[in-house]
Write an enzyme that holds these catalytic residues in place. Structure first.
Site, PDB file in Angstrom:
ATOM      1  N   GLU A 137       0.840  -1.196   0.000  1.00  0.00           N
ATOM      2  CA  GLU A 137       0.000   0.000   0.000  1.00  0.00           C
ATOM      3  C   GLU A 137       0.871   1.241   0.000  1.00  0.00           C
ATOM      4  O   GLU A 137       2.093   1.164   0.084  1.00  0.00           O
ATOM      5  CB  GLU A 137      -0.947  -0.012   1.214  1.00  0.00           C
ATOM      6  CG  GLU A 137      -1.916  -1.178   1.203  1.00  0.00           C
ATOM      7  CD  GLU A 137      -2.903  -1.144   2.367  1.00  0.00           C
ATOM      8  OE1 GLU A 137      -2.914  -0.145   3.114  1.00  0.00           O
ATOM      9  OE2 GLU A 137      -3.654  -2.108   2.531  1.00  0.00           O
ATOM     10  N   HIS A 252      -8.224  10.146   4.566  1.00  0.00           N
ATOM     11  CA  HIS A 252      -7.921   9.082   3.604  1.00  0.00           C
ATOM     12  C   HIS A 252      -8.169   9.601   2.196  1.00  0.00           C
ATOM     13  O   HIS A 252      -9.181  10.255   1.940  1.00  0.00           O
ATOM     14  CB  HIS A 252      -8.794   7.849   3.875  1.00  0.00           C
ATOM     15  CG  HIS A 252      -8.305   6.612   3.185  1.00  0.00           C
ATOM     16  ND1 HIS A 252      -8.443   6.405   1.833  1.00  0.00           N
ATOM     17  CD2 HIS A 252      -7.658   5.510   3.662  1.00  0.00           C
ATOM     18  CE1 HIS A 252      -7.907   5.239   1.509  1.00  0.00           C
ATOM     19  NE2 HIS A 252      -7.413   4.685   2.606  1.00  0.00           N
ATOM     20  N   ARG A 293      -0.499   8.899   2.751  1.00  0.00           N
ATOM     21  CA  ARG A 293      -1.883   9.330   2.585  1.00  0.00           C
ATOM     22  C   ARG A 293      -2.061  10.842   2.566  1.00  0.00           C
ATOM     23  O   ARG A 293      -2.852  11.370   1.789  1.00  0.00           O
ATOM     24  CB  ARG A 293      -2.748   8.716   3.691  1.00  0.00           C
ATOM     25  CG  ARG A 293      -2.963   7.241   3.518  1.00  0.00           C
ATOM     26  CD  ARG A 293      -3.706   6.630   4.684  1.00  0.00           C
ATOM     27  NE  ARG A 293      -3.998   5.235   4.431  1.00  0.00           N
ATOM     28  CZ  ARG A 293      -4.539   4.416   5.320  1.00  0.00           C
ATOM     29  NH1 ARG A 293      -4.851   4.876   6.530  1.00  0.00           N
ATOM     30  NH2 ARG A 293      -4.782   3.156   5.016  1.00  0.00           N
ATOM     31  N   HIS A 354     -10.604   9.793   8.255  1.00  0.00           N
ATOM     32  CA  HIS A 354     -10.451   8.347   8.366  1.00  0.00           C
ATOM     33  C   HIS A 354      -9.884   7.891   9.704  1.00  0.00           C
ATOM     34  O   HIS A 354     -10.354   6.914  10.282  1.00  0.00           O
ATOM     35  CB  HIS A 354      -9.550   7.854   7.238  1.00  0.00           C
ATOM     36  CG  HIS A 354      -9.330   6.372   7.229  1.00  0.00           C
ATOM     37  ND1 HIS A 354     -10.366   5.468   7.136  1.00  0.00           N
ATOM     38  CD2 HIS A 354      -8.183   5.629   7.296  1.00  0.00           C
ATOM     39  CE1 HIS A 354      -9.879   4.239   7.137  1.00  0.00           C
ATOM     40  NE2 HIS A 354      -8.564   4.307   7.244  1.00  0.00           N
ATOM     41  N   ARG A 389      -0.458   8.396   9.838  1.00  0.00           N
ATOM     42  CA  ARG A 389      -0.302   6.938   9.958  1.00  0.00           C
ATOM     43  C   ARG A 389       0.049   6.286   8.629  1.00  0.00           C
ATOM     44  O   ARG A 389      -0.543   6.594   7.589  1.00  0.00           O
ATOM     45  CB  ARG A 389      -1.593   6.319  10.504  1.00  0.00           C
ATOM     46  CG  ARG A 389      -1.536   4.796  10.582  1.00  0.00           C
ATOM     47  CD  ARG A 389      -2.730   4.231  11.286  1.00  0.00           C
ATOM     48  NE  ARG A 389      -3.983   4.411  10.582  1.00  0.00           N
ATOM     49  CZ  ARG A 389      -4.395   3.663   9.553  1.00  0.00           C
ATOM     50  NH1 ARG A 389      -3.618   2.700   9.070  1.00  0.00           N
ATOM     51  NH2 ARG A 389      -5.572   3.876   9.006  1.00  0.00           N
TER      52      ARG A 389
END
Length: 440
Positions: A137, A252, A293, A354, A389
């Site tokens: 990811e 997000h 992100r 998110h 994160r």
């Protein structure tokens, strides 16, 4: 929802308590009360000694928690050669505001957590040879994420919930809100709850664990359930318990755009990890989809402003058809409900709130600044995530530090009788303050 009207109305009466202005009734007693029924709360319960009585509280149904919604997966250290890369990926995503000790603990504990989940029946994807399959990811330099199709959170949390339901020492109580803490001599001594009928009562306990999740329900557009409203953080604030980085909120990059209010459906970052690309209105790529992100979200907002649009587009065209039909089955089904076939056309996506990186400040053992009060999962801030994160670190961080909370509770329970003397509460407060400072 947390009510503030009864904050501070719990009066010490010898070794007992009375609740001013609330309905009187019998005072229940448990060794540990866990507030929240997501992955961190459930894993804490599973790691506590079997001789401890445990009460797990949840505002709604046990199955309605944000952990169930997690799509992408859970990170794991591939091998010792992967350590430096995993560590740097996590630190870079967090803008190097992470606590190094916490990052190290999470990474080095990851393999044992994955093995414990497998033992509980979690069916991670496998290669044809039977080994764990890994996906990649945004923000990761290697594929190190274990997953179950695009419903990893549900697979993990359902396994944890089933295991807790089988424990003879634990009770799960639904539709029960925690509205305050019981505090005695500066230490946490239980919680005040409000049931579905609106009646409030006291539940005494030796330890309390906050595992109430994030703050998404406070936002107009969020991937969280609307009842996730930062309850534990508000109680902590009103009780003078230390908080940290309350402004560190993650957006997000990709939620499915519908134009309707309410919870946004997440389009997993693993879609971009498997090759899906972001397009503008002209069908052109405009950013590197595998950046952290916050960087990708900023690029999307910039493009929306440039075009004067409400969304951008995500195309699965570069993703192999088998990956779409097997790995992203749930996403495909949800998009179909909105009239999109991701095998044939791009879908409209927009950033949405998110995750919450801040919260109740805890040390490396999930201890808060109040003795006998712990916090785990998204409601806590142990410093793993820094300012932003890294994808798929949330489930791992939640489980690692939930297990550490359980171990510390067991240790403190064994020595609790030693601190019950006349100077016990003061010693406990001093020990807690020393721990927080030492691990800060």
């Amino acid at each position: 929802m947390v009510s503030k009207k009864n904050v501070g109305v719990f009066k010490e009466v010898g070794v007992g308590l009375e609740l001013a202005g609330a309905a009187s009734g019998s005072c229940e007693r448990f060794d540990v009360v866990i507030v929240g029924c997501g992955s961190s709360g459930l894993y804490t319960a599973l790691n506590l000694p079997a001789e401890m009585s445990v009460l797990v509280l949840t505002k709604t149904e046990a199955k309605r928690c944000d952990s169930m919604l997690a799509q992408g997966g859970i990170c794991v250290l591939l091998d010792e050669d992967d350590y430096d890369s995993f560590y740097e990926d996590t630190m870079r995503a967090g803008h190097y505001e992470n606590r190094p000790e916490s990052v190290d603990i999470m990474i080095r504990s990851s393999r044992a957590v994955i093995e414990s989940l497998i033992d509980l029946g979690v069916a991670f994807e496998r290669t044809p040879e039977g080994d764990l399959a890994y996906t990649r990811e945004g923000g990761h330099t290697r594929a190190r994420i274990c997953y179950h199709a695009d419903t990893t959170g549900r697979e993990i949390t359902q396994a944890l919930l089933s295991a807790v339901e089988e424990l003879s020492n634990a009770e799960i109580r639904e539709h029960t809100c925690v509205v305050d803490l019981v505090e005695q001599d500066g230490a946490c001594a239980g919680v005040v709850v409000e049931g579905k009928n609106g009646v409030r009562s006291v539940v005494r306990s030796s330890f309390v664990v906050f595992a109430t999740g994030g703050i998404g329900g406070l936002y107009e557009h969020s991937t969280n359930y609307p009842e996730i409203t930062g309850d534990a953080c508000r109680i902590a604030r009103d009780r003078g318990i230390e908080l940290e980085h309350m402004d560190y909120v993650q957006i997000h990059p990709t939620s499915l755009y519908t134009g309707r209010p309410g919870r946004a459906f997440l389009i997993s970052e693993s879609a971009r990890g498997e090759g899906a690309v972001l397009l503008n209105a002209a069908g052109e790529r405009f950013t590197d989809e595998l950046q952290p992100r916050d960087v990708v979200s900023a690029a999307i907002f910039s493009m929306m402003e440039e075009e004067g649009s409400d969304h951008v587009w995500l195309s699965f065209a570069p993703v192999p058809e088998k990956a779409v039909t097997e790995h992203f089955k749930a996403i495909r089904e949800e998009c179909a409900k909105e009239g999109y076939d991701i095998l044939k056309e791009p879908i409209p996506v927009v950033p949405a709130q998110h995750y919450f990186m801040g919260g109740i400040r805890v040390d490396a053992w999930s201890r808060t600044s109040m003795p006998h009060l712990f916090a785990v999962g998204e409601t806590s801030c142990n410093g793993v995530h820094g300012k932003n994160r890294l994808a798929s670190n949330s489930l791992l961080e939640a489980l690692v530090f939930a297990q550490r909370a359980a171990k510390e509770i067991e240790k403190e329970a064994d020595g609790l009788q030693e601190t019950i003397g006349a100077d016990g509460p003061q010693r406990a407060r001093e020990a807690s303050e020393s721990r927080i400072g030492r691990n800060g």
